[in-house]
Design a protein around this motif. Structure first.
Motif, PDB file in Angstrom:
ATOM      1  N   GLY A   1      15.289 -10.161  -2.590  1.00 35.22           N
ATOM      2  CA  GLY A   1      16.498 -10.299  -1.821  1.00 35.22           C
ATOM      3  C   GLY A   1      16.133 -10.767  -0.471  1.00 35.22           C
ATOM      4  N   ASN A   2      17.523 -10.428   0.521  1.00 35.02           N
ATOM      5  CA  ASN A   2      17.127 -10.719   1.904  1.00 35.02           C
ATOM      6  C   ASN A   2      16.803  -9.471   2.604  1.00 35.02           C
ATOM      7  OD1 ASN A   2      18.255 -13.270   1.222  1.00 35.02           O
ATOM      8  ND2 ASN A   2      20.273 -12.480   1.166  1.00 35.02           N
ATOM      9  N   ASN A   3      16.632  -8.228   2.171  1.00 39.66           N
ATOM     10  CA  ASN A   3      16.080  -7.363   2.919  1.00 39.66           C
ATOM     11  C   ASN A   3      14.722  -6.790   2.508  1.00 39.66           C
ATOM     12  OD1 ASN A   3      18.777  -6.953   4.319  1.00 39.66           O
ATOM     13  ND2 ASN A   3      19.289  -6.004   2.348  1.00 39.66           N
ATOM     14  N   TYR A   4      14.086  -6.127   3.400  1.00 39.19           N
ATOM     15  CA  TYR A   4      12.737  -5.653   3.465  1.00 39.19           C
ATOM     16  C   TYR A   4      12.727  -4.260   3.937  1.00 39.19           C
ATOM     17  CZ  TYR A   4      10.886 -10.463   2.727  1.00 39.19           C
ATOM     18  OH  TYR A   4      10.721 -11.559   2.309  1.00 39.19           O
ATOM     19  N   ILE A   5      11.489  -3.544   3.520  1.00 34.12           N
ATOM     20  CA  ILE A   5      10.886  -2.290   3.807  1.00 34.12           C
ATOM     21  C   ILE A   5       9.756  -2.401   4.628  1.00 34.12           C
ATOM     22  CG2 ILE A   5      12.245  -0.918   1.977  1.00 34.12           C
ATOM     23  CD1 ILE A   5       9.591  -0.268   0.679  1.00 34.12           C
ATOM     24  N   ALA A   6       9.207  -1.224   5.269  1.00 32.24           N
ATOM     25  CA  ALA A   6       7.942  -1.189   5.857  1.00 32.24           C
ATOM     26  C   ALA A   6       7.791  -2.240   6.845  1.00 32.24           C
ATOM     27  CB  ALA A   6       6.826  -1.261   4.668  1.00 32.24           C
ATOM     28  N   LYS A   7       8.574  -2.150   7.676  1.00 32.63           N
ATOM     29  CA  LYS A   7       8.832  -3.315   8.856  1.00 32.63           C
ATOM     30  C   LYS A   7       8.719  -4.924   8.286  1.00 32.63           C
ATOM     31  CE  LYS A   7       6.987   0.574  12.011  1.00 32.63           C
ATOM     32  NZ  LYS A   7       5.931   0.732  12.888  1.00 32.63           N
TER      33      LYS A   7
ATOM     34  N   ASN B   1       8.723   7.605   3.201  1.00 35.83           N
ATOM     35  CA  ASN B   1       9.746   7.944   3.937  1.00 35.83           C
ATOM     36  C   ASN B   1      10.709   6.745   3.884  1.00 35.83           C
ATOM     37  OD1 ASN B   1       8.310   9.832   5.725  1.00 35.83           O
ATOM     38  ND2 ASN B   1       7.354   8.215   6.673  1.00 35.83           N
ATOM     39  N   LEU B   2      11.048   6.415   2.605  1.00 36.23           N
ATOM     40  CA  LEU B   2      12.249   5.598   1.829  1.00 36.23           C
ATOM     41  C   LEU B   2      13.525   6.559   2.103  1.00 36.23           C
ATOM     42  CD1 LEU B   2      10.850   3.799  -1.064  1.00 36.23           C
ATOM     43  CD2 LEU B   2      10.897   2.982   1.288  1.00 36.23           C
ATOM     44  N   THR B   3      14.629   5.926   2.370  1.00 36.24           N
ATOM     45  CA  THR B   3      15.865   6.301   2.491  1.00 36.24           C
ATOM     46  C   THR B   3      16.719   5.738   1.309  1.00 36.24           C
ATOM     47  OG1 THR B   3      15.763   6.889   4.750  1.00 36.24           O
ATOM     48  CG2 THR B   3      17.988   6.836   3.949  1.00 36.24           C
ATOM     49  N   GLY B   4      17.328   6.270   0.284  1.00 33.27           N
ATOM     50  CA  GLY B   4      18.208   5.713  -0.408  1.00 33.27           C
ATOM     51  C   GLY B   4      17.385   4.808  -1.674  1.00 33.27           C
ATOM     52  N   LEU B   5      16.024   4.786  -1.563  1.00 33.48           N
ATOM     53  CA  LEU B   5      15.296   3.959  -2.469  1.00 33.48           C
ATOM     54  C   LEU B   5      14.039   4.719  -2.824  1.00 33.48           C
ATOM     55  CD1 LEU B   5      14.796   0.653  -0.060  1.00 33.48           C
ATOM     56  CD2 LEU B   5      16.372   0.868  -2.209  1.00 33.48           C
ATOM     57  N   ASN B   6      13.615   4.326  -3.978  1.00 34.43           N
ATOM     58  CA  ASN B   6      12.126   4.908  -4.513  1.00 34.43           C
ATOM     59  C   ASN B   6      11.330   3.961  -5.348  1.00 34.43           C
ATOM     60  OD1 ASN B   6      13.543   4.893  -6.993  1.00 34.43           O
ATOM     61  ND2 ASN B   6      13.872   7.083  -6.773  1.00 34.43           N
TER      62      ASN B   6
ATOM     63  N   ILE C   1       0.788  -1.134   0.039  1.00 32.83           N
ATOM     64  CA  ILE C   1       0.089  -0.007   0.011  1.00 32.83           C
ATOM     65  C   ILE C   1       0.902   1.262   0.018  1.00 32.83           C
ATOM     66  CG2 ILE C   1      -1.874  -1.148   1.082  1.00 32.83           C
ATOM     67  CD1 ILE C   1      -1.039   0.293   3.812  1.00 32.83           C
ATOM     68  N   LEU C   2       0.315   2.528  -0.288  1.00 33.45           N
ATOM     69  CA  LEU C   2       0.917   3.533  -0.273  1.00 33.45           C
ATOM     70  C   LEU C   2       1.852   3.777   0.878  1.00 33.45           C
ATOM     71  CD1 LEU C   2      -1.704   5.944  -1.905  1.00 33.45           C
ATOM     72  CD2 LEU C   2       0.419   5.127  -2.851  1.00 33.45           C
ATOM     73  N   GLN C   3       1.236   3.443   2.131  1.00 32.63           N
ATOM     74  CA  GLN C   3       2.214   3.771   3.402  1.00 32.63           C
ATOM     75  C   GLN C   3       3.528   3.054   3.463  1.00 32.63           C
ATOM     76  OE1 GLN C   3       1.318   5.942   5.780  1.00 32.63           O
ATOM     77  NE2 GLN C   3       3.449   5.472   6.851  1.00 32.63           N
ATOM     78  N   ASP C   4       3.684   1.892   2.785  1.00 32.75           N
ATOM     79  CA  ASP C   4       4.648   1.209   2.590  1.00 32.75           C
ATOM     80  C   ASP C   4       5.859   1.722   1.957  1.00 32.75           C
ATOM     81  OD1 ASP C   4       3.617  -0.911   3.970  1.00 32.75           O
ATOM     82  OD2 ASP C   4       2.694  -1.868   1.877  1.00 32.75           O
ATOM     83  N   TYR C   5       5.677   2.455   1.077  1.00 31.07           N
ATOM     84  CA  TYR C   5       6.601   3.493   0.326  1.00 31.07           C
ATOM     85  C   TYR C   5       6.886   4.826   0.848  1.00 31.07           C
ATOM     86  CZ  TYR C   5       7.143  -0.496  -3.071  1.00 31.07           C
ATOM     87  OH  TYR C   5       7.287  -1.587  -3.632  1.00 31.07           O
TER      88      TYR C   5
END
Length: 276
Positions: free
Chosen positions: A203-209, A134-139, A128-132
């Motif tokens: 990959g092995n990493n995630y965003i949005a907790k 306040n990203l840092t270094g990503l878009n 959802i929109l909230q997941d994307y």
């Protein structure tokens, strides 16, 4: 509650044609694949969703979606660039929740306010929109970019969260953008029809907790029909933390993806598309 369900079913029936979340691309929207042949099963995730991406009651491209990682595995489309503005409205896929919902992509706001959907319910099925925020270094990195389409509706259709992944911002605005805007123009000279499949390796990493996977690689492949008897193909891959794109043959990309996924041999296009 029964009345609400009937209203939702009635609303969804207003959209003509097959369901947007489908059982197979071959039976629903094969036109986005060279010789109507999608990639083989080597790329399929544990919980796949086949989406014929519908906007304003028309299919514009196809996406294999990973429900667990909340990112697309790949998007397939026809390369038809043209002038136009970049859309601003982001959309989601209602039928990832349930087939009773509309068959066309919608705004979050529409689902929350007109279909009595909760944000929690929507977020269980997809990003959802909230997941994307306040990203840092990503878009928000499109697999199927809006600039590869020629009219307003087809461009808007690419602005669905089921068509984007967390992409390194330098790569997205640098080497990957150069490939999308410059290399594709040069490579497609002489082509009558160009079929494109763009994907992301989990990959092995995630965003949005931990909700949305950050791919380790982004890749793109194309098969072009020059005429009835002649075809050409090319491919690229990029690590999703470096501003660098590697140009490959189609066969080389399929071998690299076979290694990265660690399953069966990957096949992206019909066998008549050249691998060398």
């Amino acid at each position: 509650m029964l009345l609400l369900l009937l209203l939702q079913v009635s609303a969804s029936c207003l959209w003509l044609g097959r369901s947007e979340v489908v059982t197979s691309f071959e039976s629903s929207c094969p036109q986005f694949f060279f010789r109507k042949t999608p990639p083989n099963e080597a790329l399929e995730p544990e919980s796949p969703a086949w989406i014929c991406q519908r906007y304003n009651n028309q299919y514009y491209f196809a996406t294999l979606y990973d429900r667990n990682r909340r990112i697309p595995v790949y998007s397939a489309y026809l390369y038809q660039p043209g002038p136009g503005k970049r859309p601003k409205t982001w959309l989601v896929e209602p039928q990832l929740m349930n087939s009773i919902y509309p068959k066309t992509m919608e705004r979050e706001w529409t689902l929350l306010n007109h279909f009595n959907v909760s944000l929690e319910q929507l977020s269980k099925s997809q990003a959802i929109l909230q997941d994307y925020k306040n990203l840092t270094g990503l878009n928000r990195g499109h697999l199927n970019p809006s600039s590869h389409h020629s009219d307003s509706n087809s461009r808007t259709a690419t602005f669905t969260l089921t068509n984007i992944v967390p992409q390194d911002e330098k790569l997205n605005g640098g080497a990957w953008n150069n490939y999308e805007q410059q290399t594709m123009i040069r490579s497609t000279k002489g082509c009558n029809t160009t079929y494109v499949i763009v994907g992301a390796v989990p990959g092995n990493n995630y965003i949005a907790k931990g909700r949305v996977n950050k791919p380790s690689h982004i890749w793109s492949s194309a098969c072009c029909e020059v005429d009835t008897n002649h075809r050409k193909a090319w491919a690229v891959i990029a690590e999703n933390d470096k501003n660098k794109v590697q140009l490959l043959t189609l066969g080389e990309l399929e071998d690299v993806l076979t290694h990265l996924y660690g399953r069966d041999q990957v096949s992206l296009f019909d066998s008549s598309c050249p691998r060398e």
